[in-house]
Design a protein around this motif. Structure first.
Motif, PDB file in Angstrom:
ATOM      1  N   ALA A  10       0.806  -1.219   0.000  1.00 34.17           N
ATOM      2  CA  ALA A  10       0.000   0.000   0.000  1.00 34.17           C
ATOM      3  C   ALA A  10       0.841   1.271   0.000  1.00 34.17           C
ATOM      4  O   ALA A  10       0.587   2.186  -0.792  1.00 34.17           O
ATOM      5  CB  ALA A  10      -0.969  -0.002   1.188  1.00 34.17           C
ATOM      6  N   VAL A  11       1.834   1.355   0.847  1.00 40.33           N
ATOM      7  CA  VAL A  11       2.644   2.578   0.931  1.00 40.33           C
ATOM      8  C   VAL A  11       3.414   2.790  -0.372  1.00 40.33           C
ATOM      9  O   VAL A  11       3.419   3.890  -0.932  1.00 40.33           O
ATOM     10  CB  VAL A  11       3.599   2.517   2.137  1.00 40.33           C
ATOM     11  N   ARG A  12       4.032   1.740  -0.873  1.00 37.71           N
ATOM     12  CA  ARG A  12       4.806   1.864  -2.116  1.00 37.71           C
ATOM     13  C   ARG A  12       3.903   2.174  -3.302  1.00 37.71           C
ATOM     14  O   ARG A  12       4.258   2.963  -4.178  1.00 37.71           O
ATOM     15  CB  ARG A  12       5.610   0.598  -2.372  1.00 37.71           C
ATOM     16  N   TYR A  13       2.707   1.580  -3.342  1.00 33.06           N
ATOM     17  CA  TYR A  13       1.772   1.844  -4.427  1.00 33.06           C
ATOM     18  C   TYR A  13       1.274   3.288  -4.370  1.00 33.06           C
ATOM     19  O   TYR A  13       1.182   3.958  -5.399  1.00 33.06           O
ATOM     20  CB  TYR A  13       0.597   0.859  -4.365  1.00 33.06           C
ATOM     21  N   GLY A  14       0.993   3.786  -3.186  1.00 40.91           N
ATOM     22  CA  GLY A  14       0.584   5.175  -3.025  1.00 40.91           C
ATOM     23  C   GLY A  14       1.668   6.131  -3.489  1.00 40.91           C
ATOM     24  O   GLY A  14       1.391   7.141  -4.159  1.00 40.91           O
ATOM     25  N   THR A  15       2.910   5.816  -3.172  1.00 37.28           N
ATOM     26  CA  THR A  15       4.044   6.632  -3.617  1.00 37.28           C
ATOM     27  C   THR A  15       4.160   6.611  -5.139  1.00 37.28           C
ATOM     28  O   THR A  15       4.394   7.644  -5.772  1.00 37.28           O
ATOM     29  CB  THR A  15       5.353   6.118  -2.979  1.00 37.28           C
ATOM     30  N   LEU A  16       3.975   5.447  -5.729  1.00 37.76           N
ATOM     31  CA  LEU A  16       4.025   5.318  -7.184  1.00 37.76           C
ATOM     32  C   LEU A  16       2.922   6.150  -7.844  1.00 37.76           C
ATOM     33  O   LEU A  16       3.179   6.883  -8.805  1.00 37.76           O
ATOM     34  CB  LEU A  16       3.898   3.853  -7.599  1.00 37.76           C
ATOM     35  N   GLU A  21       1.303  10.814 -11.081  1.00 34.33           N
ATOM     36  CA  GLU A  21       0.429  11.978 -11.232  1.00 34.33           C
ATOM     37  C   GLU A  21       1.219  13.282 -11.333  1.00 34.33           C
ATOM     38  O   GLU A  21       0.800  14.215 -11.995  1.00 34.33           O
ATOM     39  CB  GLU A  21      -0.565  12.040 -10.080  1.00 34.33           C
ATOM     40  N   GLU A  22       2.381  13.349 -10.691  1.00 36.40           N
ATOM     41  CA  GLU A  22       3.231  14.540 -10.769  1.00 36.40           C
ATOM     42  C   GLU A  22       3.918  14.657 -12.125  1.00 36.40           C
ATOM     43  O   GLU A  22       4.234  15.757 -12.561  1.00 36.40           O
ATOM     44  CB  GLU A  22       4.290  14.514  -9.665  1.00 36.40           C
ATOM     45  N   THR A  24       2.820  13.425 -15.246  1.00 38.66           N
ATOM     46  CA  THR A  24       2.037  13.373 -16.475  1.00 38.66           C
ATOM     47  C   THR A  24       0.847  14.307 -16.414  1.00 38.66           C
ATOM     48  O   THR A  24       0.355  14.636 -15.349  1.00 38.66           O
ATOM     49  CB  THR A  24       1.572  11.931 -16.780  1.00 38.66           C
ATOM     50  N   ASP A  25       0.391  14.727 -17.581  1.00 37.29           N
ATOM     51  CA  ASP A  25      -0.809  15.560 -17.692  1.00 37.29           C
ATOM     52  C   ASP A  25      -1.975  14.760 -18.257  1.00 37.29           C
ATOM     53  O   ASP A  25      -2.999  15.335 -18.598  1.00 37.29           O
ATOM     54  CB  ASP A  25      -0.525  16.753 -18.605  1.00 37.29           C
ATOM     55  N   PHE A  26      -1.835  13.450 -18.372  1.00 35.43           N
ATOM     56  CA  PHE A  26      -2.821  12.629 -19.057  1.00 35.43           C
ATOM     57  C   PHE A  26      -3.674  11.768 -18.128  1.00 35.43           C
ATOM     58  O   PHE A  26      -4.242  10.777 -18.559  1.00 35.43           O
ATOM     59  CB  PHE A  26      -2.126  11.736 -20.092  1.00 35.43           C
ATOM     60  N   LEU A  27      -3.771  12.131 -16.865  1.00 41.33           N
ATOM     61  CA  LEU A  27      -4.598  11.378 -15.923  1.00 41.33           C
ATOM     62  C   LEU A  27      -5.808  12.214 -15.520  1.00 41.33           C
ATOM     63  O   LEU A  27      -5.827  13.432 -15.687  1.00 41.33           O
ATOM     64  CB  LEU A  27      -3.782  11.003 -14.682  1.00 41.33           C
ATOM     65  N   LEU A  28      -6.813  11.553 -15.001  1.00 40.83           N
ATOM     66  CA  LEU A  28      -8.028  12.266 -14.587  1.00 40.83           C
ATOM     67  C   LEU A  28      -7.797  13.160 -13.381  1.00 40.83           C
ATOM     68  O   LEU A  28      -8.424  14.195 -13.242  1.00 40.83           O
ATOM     69  CB  LEU A  28      -9.142  11.261 -14.267  1.00 40.83           C
ATOM     70  N   LEU A  29      -6.907  12.752 -12.494  1.00 39.01           N
ATOM     71  CA  LEU A  29      -6.660  13.512 -11.274  1.00 39.01           C
ATOM     72  C   LEU A  29      -5.322  14.229 -11.341  1.00 39.01           C
ATOM     73  O   LEU A  29      -4.356  13.718 -11.887  1.00 39.01           O
ATOM     74  CB  LEU A  29      -6.680  12.584 -10.060  1.00 39.01           C
ATOM     75  N   GLU A  30      -5.298  15.401 -10.769  1.00 34.65           N
ATOM     76  CA  GLU A  30      -4.072  16.176 -10.659  1.00 34.65           C
ATOM     77  C   GLU A  30      -3.296  15.702  -9.427  1.00 34.65           C
ATOM     78  O   GLU A  30      -3.849  15.035  -8.554  1.00 34.65           O
ATOM     79  CB  GLU A  30      -4.407  17.664 -10.494  1.00 34.65           C
ATOM     80  N   PRO A  31      -2.015  16.066  -9.325  1.00 34.98           N
ATOM     81  CA  PRO A  31      -1.270  15.701  -8.119  1.00 34.98           C
ATOM     82  C   PRO A  31      -1.977  16.198  -6.855  1.00 34.98           C
ATOM     83  O   PRO A  31      -2.534  17.291  -6.838  1.00 34.98           O
ATOM     84  CB  PRO A  31       0.068  16.425  -8.306  1.00 34.98           C
ATOM     85  N   ASP A  32      -2.003  15.387  -5.852  1.00 34.16           N
ATOM     86  CA  ASP A  32      -2.604  15.680  -4.546  1.00 34.16           C
ATOM     87  C   ASP A  32      -4.129  15.709  -4.546  1.00 34.16           C
ATOM     88  O   ASP A  32      -4.723  16.095  -3.548  1.00 34.16           O
ATOM     89  CB  ASP A  32      -2.045  16.985  -3.955  1.00 34.16           C
ATOM     90  N   GLU A  33      -4.779  15.335  -5.630  1.00 33.02           N
ATOM     91  CA  GLU A  33      -6.239  15.215  -5.616  1.00 33.02           C
ATOM     92  C   GLU A  33      -6.680  13.845  -5.118  1.00 33.02           C
ATOM     93  O   GLU A  33      -7.796  13.691  -4.652  1.00 33.02           O
ATOM     94  CB  GLU A  33      -6.818  15.444  -7.017  1.00 33.02           C
ATOM     95  N   ARG A  34      -5.817  12.867  -5.228  1.00 26.86           N
ATOM     96  CA  ARG A  34      -6.132  11.498  -4.804  1.00 26.86           C
ATOM     97  C   ARG A  34      -5.746  11.329  -3.334  1.00 26.86           C
ATOM     98  O   ARG A  34      -4.718  11.819  -2.888  1.00 26.86           O
ATOM     99  CB  ARG A  34      -5.355  10.494  -5.649  1.00 26.86           C
ATOM    100  N   ASN A  35      -6.587  10.625  -2.598  1.00 27.94           N
ATOM    101  CA  ASN A  35      -6.267  10.286  -1.213  1.00 27.94           C
ATOM    102  C   ASN A  35      -5.239   9.154  -1.247  1.00 27.94           C
ATOM    103  O   ASN A  35      -5.540   8.050  -1.684  1.00 27.94           O
ATOM    104  CB  ASN A  35      -7.535   9.841  -0.481  1.00 27.94           C
TER     105      ASN A  35
END
Length: 50
Positions: A10-16, A21-22, A24-35
């Motif tokens: 979980a911790v490593r996946y969250g970091t990934l 997200e930091e 790329t510009d091609f994801l639905l969420l911006e950096p820090d929008e995901r919990n």
């Protein structure tokens, strides 16, 4: 090696997710929008594994 994700990842996946997200510009969420708390990521992993 590719393997199935586990709850103890979980911790490593969250970091990934945060890093991706930091960088790329091609994801639905911006950096820090995901919990990315450990508890939230563990719940995501549990849903993936079902």
């Amino acid at each position: 090696m590719i393997r199935t994700i586990a709850l103890n990842d979980a911790v490593r996946y969250g970091t990934l997710l945060k890093k991706i997200e930091e960088e790329t510009d091609f994801l639905l969420l911006e950096p820090d929008e995901r919990n990315t708390s450990k508890e939230h990521i563990e719940k995501m992993i549990e849903m993936f594994l079902k």
